[in-house]
Structures are given as structure tokens and as C-alpha cells.
Design a protein around this motif. Structure first.
Motif, short mmCIF file in Angstrom:
data_model
loop_
_atom_site.label_atom_id
_atom_site.label_comp_id
_atom_site.label_asym_id
_atom_site.label_seq_id
_atom_site.Cartn_x
_atom_site.Cartn_y
_atom_site.Cartn_z
N THR A 47 4.09 -6.95 2.08
CA THR A 47 2.66 -7.03 2.36
C THR A 47 2.36 -6.11 3.53
N ILE A 48 1.51 -5.13 3.29
CA ILE A 48 1.31 -4.10 4.31
C ILE A 48 0.38 -4.54 5.43
N SER A 49 -0.32 -5.65 5.25
CA SER A 49 -1.38 -5.99 6.20
C SER A 49 -0.96 -6.04 7.66
N PRO A 50 0.29 -6.45 8.01
CA PRO A 50 0.63 -6.46 9.43
C PRO A 50 1.11 -5.11 9.97
N TYR A 51 1.24 -4.13 9.12
CA TYR A 51 1.88 -2.88 9.51
C TYR A 51 0.89 -1.77 9.85
N PHE A 52 1.34 -0.93 10.79
CA PHE A 52 0.69 0.36 11.02
C PHE A 52 1.20 1.29 9.91
N MET A 53 0.32 1.71 9.06
CA MET A 53 0.73 2.56 7.95
C MET A 53 0.53 4.02 8.35
N ARG B 240 -10.14 17.21 8.51
CA ARG B 240 -9.86 17.55 7.11
C ARG B 240 -9.26 16.38 6.34
N PHE B 241 -8.44 15.58 7.00
CA PHE B 241 -7.74 14.46 6.36
C PHE B 241 -8.35 13.14 6.80
N THR B 242 -8.33 12.17 5.89
CA THR B 242 -8.80 10.83 6.21
C THR B 242 -7.82 9.81 5.65
N ILE B 243 -7.31 8.96 6.53
CA ILE B 243 -6.42 7.89 6.10
C ILE B 243 -7.25 6.62 5.96
N SER B 244 -6.92 5.83 4.95
CA SER B 244 -7.60 4.55 4.75
C SER B 244 -6.61 3.58 4.10
N ARG B 245 -7.00 2.33 4.08
CA ARG B 245 -6.11 1.33 3.49
C ARG B 245 -6.94 0.26 2.80
N ASP B 246 -6.32 -0.33 1.79
CA ASP B 246 -6.88 -1.48 1.10
C ASP B 246 -5.79 -2.54 1.09
N ASN B 247 -5.87 -3.43 2.06
CA ASN B 247 -4.81 -4.44 2.18
C ASN B 247 -4.78 -5.37 0.96
N GLU C 167 10.75 20.63 10.54
CA GLU C 167 10.93 19.23 10.91
C GLU C 167 9.80 18.38 10.34
N ARG C 168 10.09 17.10 10.23
CA ARG C 168 9.07 16.17 9.77
C ARG C 168 7.90 16.16 10.76
N GLU C 169 6.71 16.10 10.24
CA GLU C 169 5.50 16.21 11.06
C GLU C 169 4.61 14.99 10.83
N PHE C 170 4.10 14.45 11.91
CA PHE C 170 3.16 13.34 11.83
C PHE C 170 1.83 13.83 11.25
N VAL C 171 1.29 13.05 10.32
CA VAL C 171 0.01 13.41 9.69
C VAL C 171 -1.10 12.46 10.14
N ALA C 172 -0.91 11.16 9.91
CA ALA C 172 -1.97 10.22 10.22
C ALA C 172 -1.42 8.81 10.27
N ARG C 173 -2.11 7.95 11.03
CA ARG C 173 -1.74 6.55 11.15
C ARG C 173 -2.99 5.69 11.12
N ILE C 174 -2.87 4.50 10.56
CA ILE C 174 -3.99 3.55 10.54
C ILE C 174 -3.48 2.19 10.97
N ASN C 175 -4.26 1.51 11.79
CA ASN C 175 -3.82 0.21 12.33
C ASN C 175 -3.94 -0.86 11.25
N PRO C 176 -3.34 -2.04 11.48
CA PRO C 176 -3.33 -3.06 10.43
C PRO C 176 -4.72 -3.44 9.92
N GLY C 177 -5.70 -3.51 10.81
CA GLY C 177 -7.04 -3.89 10.39
C GLY C 177 -7.83 -2.78 9.74
N GLY C 178 -7.36 -1.56 9.91
CA GLY C 178 -8.03 -0.41 9.30
C GLY C 178 -9.11 0.23 10.14
N GLY C 179 -9.36 -0.31 11.32
CA GLY C 179 -10.46 0.21 12.12
C GLY C 179 -10.10 1.34 13.06
#
Length: 121
Positions: A28-34, A67-74, A44-56
Motif C-alpha cells: 500500500t503506497i499511501s504511507p510512502y514518499f513516492m 515540464r514534469f508533474t508527479i501525482s498519485r492516486d492512493n 549516474e542515476r538522477e532524481f526526477v521527482a518526489r511526492i509526499n504521502p498525502g500528495g500535497g
């Protein structure tokens, strides 16, 4: 068995758009920073984006801002990465990861296998 499965990568022309998805199972992804990372050949591996558990709250690598937008649907256990105005230098394998924040740093517990994004000039 925990799985993060990325999809949506393909060949696209410069200036185009793609939407990547990362679907979780056995987790269940809801508690995780995705988080999305990418890795280009020979780099090397490069950081792209992160979203907090609540999505805000979201955070982006410098070259992705605007250019990029991260979003989540828990409820769907899925994270997305909308990529617009793609450039050839965005060509890479894109990975999603599930992280906890502990003792001042992010701990990446789970990783996907990646999806290839290729941007032609």
C-alpha cells in the motif's frame, strides 16, 4: 510479493509528452514518499521527482521543473509522472521507488524494474 511496475515509456519526438505510471501490488503506497528516478546510458542515476504521502507536496529535479508533474492516486495504488516538452536529454530508463523518511533521510524500500523513455530529435 511486493512489486512496483512502471509503464508508459516509449519512443517520442522532441517536444512531445508522455505519462508514466507506477502501479504497486503487495504494497500500500499511501504511507510512502513516492519517487521517480532516471538513468541514462553511461550516467549516474538522477532524481526526477518526489511526492509526499498525502500528495500535497512535490519536489523536482532542476531540469524537470516546469515540464514534469508527479501525482498519485492512493486509492488506485498508483503514481504518475506527466512529462511535457520532452527533450532528447530526457532519454533514460525511468524508475519509481517507495521511500520512508527516517532519521533525516529517505530510505528507499522498494524499486520498480524501469520503463524506457526515448526522445528523438
Amino acid at each position: 510479493q511486493v512489486q512496483l511496475v512502471e509503464s508508459g515509456g516509449r519512443l517520442v519526438q522532441a517536444g512531445g509528452s508522455l505519462r508514466l505510471s507506477c502501479a504497486a501490488s503487495g504494497l500500500t503506497i499511501s504511507p510512502y514518499f513516492m519517487t521517480w528516478f532516471r538513468q541514462a546510458p553511461g550516467k549516474e542515476r538522477e532524481f526526477v521527482a518526489r511526492i509526499n504521502p498525502g500528495g500535497g507536496i512535490t519536489y523536482y529535479g532542476d531540469s524537470m521543473k516546469g515540464r514534469f508533474t508527479i501525482s498519485r492516486d492512493n486509492a488506485k495504488n498508483t503514481v504518475y509522472l506527466q512529462m511535457n516538452s520532452l527533450k532528447p536529454e530526457d532519454t533514460a530508463v525511468y524508475y519509481c521507488a517507495a521511500a520512508r523518511y527516517s532519521l533525516g533521510s529517505y530510505k528507499y524500500d522498494y524499486w520498480g524494474q524501469g520503463t524506457q523513455v526515448t526522445v528523438s530529435s
